[in-house]
Design a protein around this motif. Structure first.
Motif, PDB file in Angstrom:
ATOM      1  N   PHE A 196       0.789  -1.224   0.000  1.00 34.85           N
ATOM      2  CA  PHE A 196       0.000   0.000   0.000  1.00 34.85           C
ATOM      3  C   PHE A 196       0.823   1.277   0.000  1.00 34.85           C
ATOM      4  O   PHE A 196       0.308   2.335  -0.361  1.00 34.85           O
ATOM      5  CB  PHE A 196      -0.987  -0.007   1.170  1.00 34.85           C
ATOM      6  CG  PHE A 196      -2.182  -0.884   0.922  1.00 34.85           C
ATOM      7  CD1 PHE A 196      -3.072  -0.583  -0.092  1.00 34.85           C
ATOM      8  CD2 PHE A 196      -2.404  -2.015   1.680  1.00 34.85           C
ATOM      9  CE1 PHE A 196      -4.169  -1.383  -0.349  1.00 34.85           C
ATOM     10  CE2 PHE A 196      -3.499  -2.831   1.434  1.00 34.85           C
ATOM     11  CZ  PHE A 196      -4.390  -2.513   0.417  1.00 34.85           C
ATOM     12  N   GLY A 197       2.088   1.203   0.376  1.00 38.56           N
ATOM     13  CA  GLY A 197       2.932   2.385   0.296  1.00 38.56           C
ATOM     14  C   GLY A 197       3.161   2.842  -1.124  1.00 38.56           C
ATOM     15  O   GLY A 197       3.408   4.022  -1.393  1.00 38.56           O
ATOM     16  N   CYS A 198       3.057   1.914  -2.071  1.00 42.01           N
ATOM     17  CA  CYS A 198       3.342   2.245  -3.474  1.00 42.01           C
ATOM     18  C   CYS A 198       2.319   3.196  -4.071  1.00 42.01           C
ATOM     19  O   CYS A 198       2.642   3.985  -4.968  1.00 42.01           O
ATOM     20  CB  CYS A 198       3.433   0.968  -4.303  1.00 42.01           C
ATOM     21  SG  CYS A 198       1.922  -0.016  -4.362  1.00 42.01           S
ATOM     22  N   TYR A 199       1.070   3.170  -3.588  1.00 40.38           N
ATOM     23  CA  TYR A 199       0.044   4.037  -4.162  1.00 40.38           C
ATOM     24  C   TYR A 199       0.407   5.510  -3.986  1.00 40.38           C
ATOM     25  O   TYR A 199       0.394   6.296  -4.933  1.00 40.38           O
ATOM     26  CB  TYR A 199      -1.313   3.768  -3.508  1.00 40.38           C
ATOM     27  CG  TYR A 199      -1.967   2.486  -3.927  1.00 40.38           C
ATOM     28  CD1 TYR A 199      -2.691   2.399  -5.110  1.00 40.38           C
ATOM     29  CD2 TYR A 199      -1.878   1.344  -3.135  1.00 40.38           C
ATOM     30  CE1 TYR A 199      -3.305   1.215  -5.497  1.00 40.38           C
ATOM     31  CE2 TYR A 199      -2.481   0.152  -3.511  1.00 40.38           C
ATOM     32  CZ  TYR A 199      -3.193   0.093  -4.688  1.00 40.38           C
ATOM     33  OH  TYR A 199      -3.792  -1.080  -5.070  1.00 40.38           O
ATOM     34  N   GLY A 200       0.709   5.889  -2.749  1.00 45.66           N
ATOM     35  CA  GLY A 200       1.062   7.282  -2.481  1.00 45.66           C
ATOM     36  C   GLY A 200       2.327   7.695  -3.194  1.00 45.66           C
ATOM     37  O   GLY A 200       2.426   8.816  -3.715  1.00 45.66           O
ATOM     38  N   ALA A 201       3.315   6.799  -3.234  1.00 44.41           N
ATOM     39  CA  ALA A 201       4.561   7.106  -3.924  1.00 44.41           C
ATOM     40  C   ALA A 201       4.313   7.349  -5.406  1.00 44.41           C
ATOM     41  O   ALA A 201       4.912   8.239  -6.023  1.00 44.41           O
ATOM     42  CB  ALA A 201       5.562   5.968  -3.733  1.00 44.41           C
TER      43      ALA A 201
END
Length: 364
Positions: A208-213
């Motif tokens: 889920f960190g990849c979405y914001g990045a």
């Protein structure tokens, strides 16, 4: 004259038919539960023809094909076999993030374009190898995020970049997560690699960190942050003993910050993007309208109704066809290699920061 008009009509119709010919697409891997995007798409659109599925786990492949009333002849034990017999123009990867590199290594030398499920690569080492292949063989290497196809994010771009109605962006807060892949009954084949630190590269911080990045890099026109600071924890060690299930990432830029909240601990699924500018605030998600708060001093608020996106901007397969056919040039859009290369670098820095307890700085 009538003969000329008739010939002209035939020519125009023939041209339309030729341009509308679907691109041939193969599928590499079936262990990612997002494979359902393929099954949901088949028979509903004309942009793409799915020519085969390459999956070494035959039992899994047969189970999925049968459950969607698809013939067993679509199955191939290897990607090489699929390519040799079906000659696809592009391949969609639905396997572990670690396996994305192998897909690119197989496809790139043959001039076959690739789109993978988010994120692009498991680490910077895999990214470097992918970059060399992309540059040498001149293929498109794209990344698919669910959030790319939200009308709200297209509206955020319009407000931030075109209308300038948000003023200068000062902070963006991303809230992405759910109550855990096992808790929401993801398949065993999916969770086997999703909860593995090698195959997935991490837990919630990657998932889920990849979405914001991704969205932040897009909003920053591909610019890398000055620094990355991250904290992770394991709140459910009995369920996820090998990877984090809670993560917070802070990205610092020259004029703004981003806070990425990634979690496998929330009571339900969340994918919210909150953009805070000097003149306004918007909160974007998958809904058909978007909250807009604006005004300097005297606050006002309204809900913006969102228009449906054009077909090639509203789903991954129509987008892929448009890229392969040259209708879209993915230079710095949400799916582009340029943007998603930075995403991998951010996630790698975040994992390092969480491990060492130190902020990681990017060279300027």
């Amino acid at each position: 004259m009538k003969s000329f008009i008739l010939l002209l009509c035939i020519f125009l119709i023939s041209g339309t038919l030729i341009s509308a010919k679907p691109i041939r697409v193969g599928v590499a891997g079936m262990t990612h539960d997002h494979i359902n995007q393929v099954f949901d798409y088949i028979g509903k659109q004309q942009d793409v023809e799915i020519v085969g599925f390459a999956e070494p786990n035959k039992a899994l492949a047969m189970r999925l094909l049968k459950s969607h009333n698809l013939p067993e002849t679509l199955w191939f034990p290897t990607l090489e076999a699929l390519i040799q017999q079906k000659n696809p123009e592009a391949v969609c990867a639905f396997n572990s993030i670690y396996e994305h590199l192998a897909v690119v290594e197989t496809c790139a030398p043959k001039g076959i374009h690739v789109i993978v499920e988010k994120p692009l690569a498991v680490n910077n080492q895999h990214l470097a190898l992918m970059k060399a292949l992309v540059e040498k063989h001149q293929i498109h290497l794209l990344t698919n995020f669910e959030t790319t196809w939200y009308p709200s994010h297209a509206k955020v771009w319009e407000m931030a970049k075109k209308d300038k109605s948000l003023g200068t962006i000062r902070k963006v807060v991303f809230k992405d997560g759910h109550n855990g892949p096992i808790e929401i009954s993801c398949s065993k084949e999916f969770t086997n690699w999703l909860t593995d630190p090698i195959q997935n590269g991490g837990g919630a911080i990657v998932d889920f960190g990849c979405y914001g990045a991704n969205i932040m890099t897009w909003l920053m026109d591909g610019q890398k942050p000055i620094s990355v600071t991250a904290v992770t924890s394991q709140e459910k060690t009995s369920v996820y003993p090998k990877v984090d299930d809670e993560a917070t990432i802070i990205l610092k830029y020259p004029t703004c910050q981003a806070v990425i909240q990634a979690s496998w601990n929330w009571p339900f699924g969340v994918k919210d993007t909150e953009v805070y500018g000097t003149s306004g605030i918007v909160i974007a998600n998958k809904e058909a309208n978007m909250r807009y708060i604006y005004g300097e001093g005297n606050k006002a608020e309204k809900w913006l109704d969102l228009s449906a996106l054009p077909n090639e901007q509203s789903n991954v397969f129509s987008y892929l066809a448009a890229v392969v056919n040259g209708k879209i040039k993915p230079e710095k859009d949400l799916s582009s290699f340029a943007v998603n290369s930075v995403v991998v670098e951010i996630l790698s820095a975040a994992k390092e920061s969480a491990k060492t307890g130190k902020t990681v700085y990017f060279s300027r």
